[in-house]
Every structure is written in structure tokens, then in C-alpha cells.
Enzyme design. Sequence first.
Site, PDB file in Angstrom:
ATOM      1  N   SER A  48       0.926  -1.246   0.162  1.00 16.20           N
ATOM      2  CA  SER A  48       0.111  -0.101  -0.051  1.00 16.20           C
ATOM      3  C   SER A  48       0.991   1.253   0.041  1.00 16.20           C
ATOM      4  CB  SER A  48      -0.944   0.130   1.209  1.00 16.20           C
ATOM      5  OG  SER A  48      -1.567   1.378   1.502  1.00 16.20           O
ATOM      6  N   TYR A  53      -1.814  -0.236   9.925  1.00 22.01           N
ATOM      7  CA  TYR A  53      -2.103  -0.771   8.427  1.00 22.01           C
ATOM      8  C   TYR A  53      -0.669  -0.429   7.841  1.00 22.01           C
ATOM      9  CZ  TYR A  53      -3.847  -1.127   3.676  1.00 22.01           C
ATOM     10  OH  TYR A  53      -4.089  -1.329   2.496  1.00 22.01           O
TER      11      TYR A  53
END
Length: 256
Positions: free
Chosen positions: A145, A158
Site C-alpha cells: 500500500s 495498517y
Amino acid sequence: MRNLFSVENKVALITGSTSGMGKAIAELLGIHGATVIVSSNDEQGCLKTQEKFQNKGIKAIAIPCDVSKKENIDALVLETKEKAGEIDILIHCVGIAIPGSFLEIDSATFEKTMQINLQSAIYITQKVIPKMQDKKEGIIIYLSSLSSVRGNKNLGLYGISKAGLAQLARNLAVEFGPDNIRVNAISPGVIDTEFAKAMTNNPEVIEKRILLTPLRRIGKVEEVAGMALLLASKAGGFITGQNIIIDGGTTISDGN
């Protein structure tokens, strides 16, 4: 040159492939000749995706799997071998994001995030790599990501887990490069998926983000799938250990 992007006769296991980027990656690899293993924890989603792909002439096999459970991963790898053969391409696309500030991180949130986002990737890779070593050929791709390369106030945990995937790709590329195994990560920015709805459905947030992105739009799943195909095919044959950012230029923008 004509077969540069072909993955003909390859077995590609794509986790998280019943929606979003994972599904687009599976479809594109199937279009280019791979037998794709459609897998996620959504059993009905796997069967529906398999049917949709098969109707398009794609060789697809549905094998549901909850990657938070090691015994499910064991079964996934075994069933893939039984139904399709040894895995040539592993693309790991699962992930969860639990929002919250740093001071809100507790042991349950930490363990769940790391288990699904990072630990599952490590475990499934350990199950797949030995056969790739035997063949002296293999492709591994992790869906990381943009959060892996930027600071995050609300999705910090995350981001940490996804940064772990990018580092895992670098480590494995070094260790298993001599076995002709290529390992890379892809770090998408904001892509038009269900996962990103919290951002894309917020006009104030997404307007600001688009203004910080030189291409002035969010990304499409097929643009991420195209990179996965590149990395999985001969076209990406000299690329390994990279964390490739697909963000429309957000990270290089000066904010003007």
C-alpha cells in the site's frame, strides 16, 4: 517479443481475488493464459468469480481460504496442487485496515492486523517457495500500500503491516534470487474499490487528495492488474525486490 506478457501454462494463486484489485489481477492473468486459483474467505464469492471467469474462457478454479488460519492455508496449497499443479505465481492480495490513532492500538487490534496482513503472507510463502526452488523458477507479488511509504495518522498500524510486506519482498528477493525466484510488492494509492469507499465517498477528503495527485484522479483496478501482469511475466524478468508505487504521482507532488 510477442510472448513478453504471456503467462500461458502457469498456475497463479491469487489470494483475496473475489473483489477489487485481487479480482482484476486474477482476471488479467487468466486472459493472458494462466490457470488462476480464485481464493478468499468468501466461499460464494469464489464460486461466482470462478463462474464469471470461466464464462469468459478463463481457466479458473475456486478454492476458498481464510488466511488467518494456518490449516486453511495448508489446505489451499495442497488443493491447488491437486487440482492445477505446482504454483508458479503467488500473488497475495489480502488485507484489513482498522482505523485509530497510535494510542488506541491494543494487543487484539495489533495481532489481528499483523496476522492477516503480514503473518499470512509469510506463512503462505514458506509453503510455496520450496517447490519454486526445486523448479528454479517462481514469481511472488505482495499487494502492499502507499501507506507503506508514508506516515499515517489514522491508519498507522495498517501502514506498518504493509511496510512489512515491502521489506519481506526485499529480503526474499535477495535470499532466493539465486533460485530464479523474483519477489516484488505493489503499493497502490487510492484505487476505485470497495475498500477505498470510506475515502472516495467523502467529498471533502477525496477532493483534497485529488488536488495533491498530479493526474487529478483516483486509480483503476486494471491499472494495478497491469503492473501485476508485468511482474509475473517475462516482461518483468529483471525486476525483483521492488516496492512499485501506483498512485498517479501523489508521493512526488509538491502539493501545488
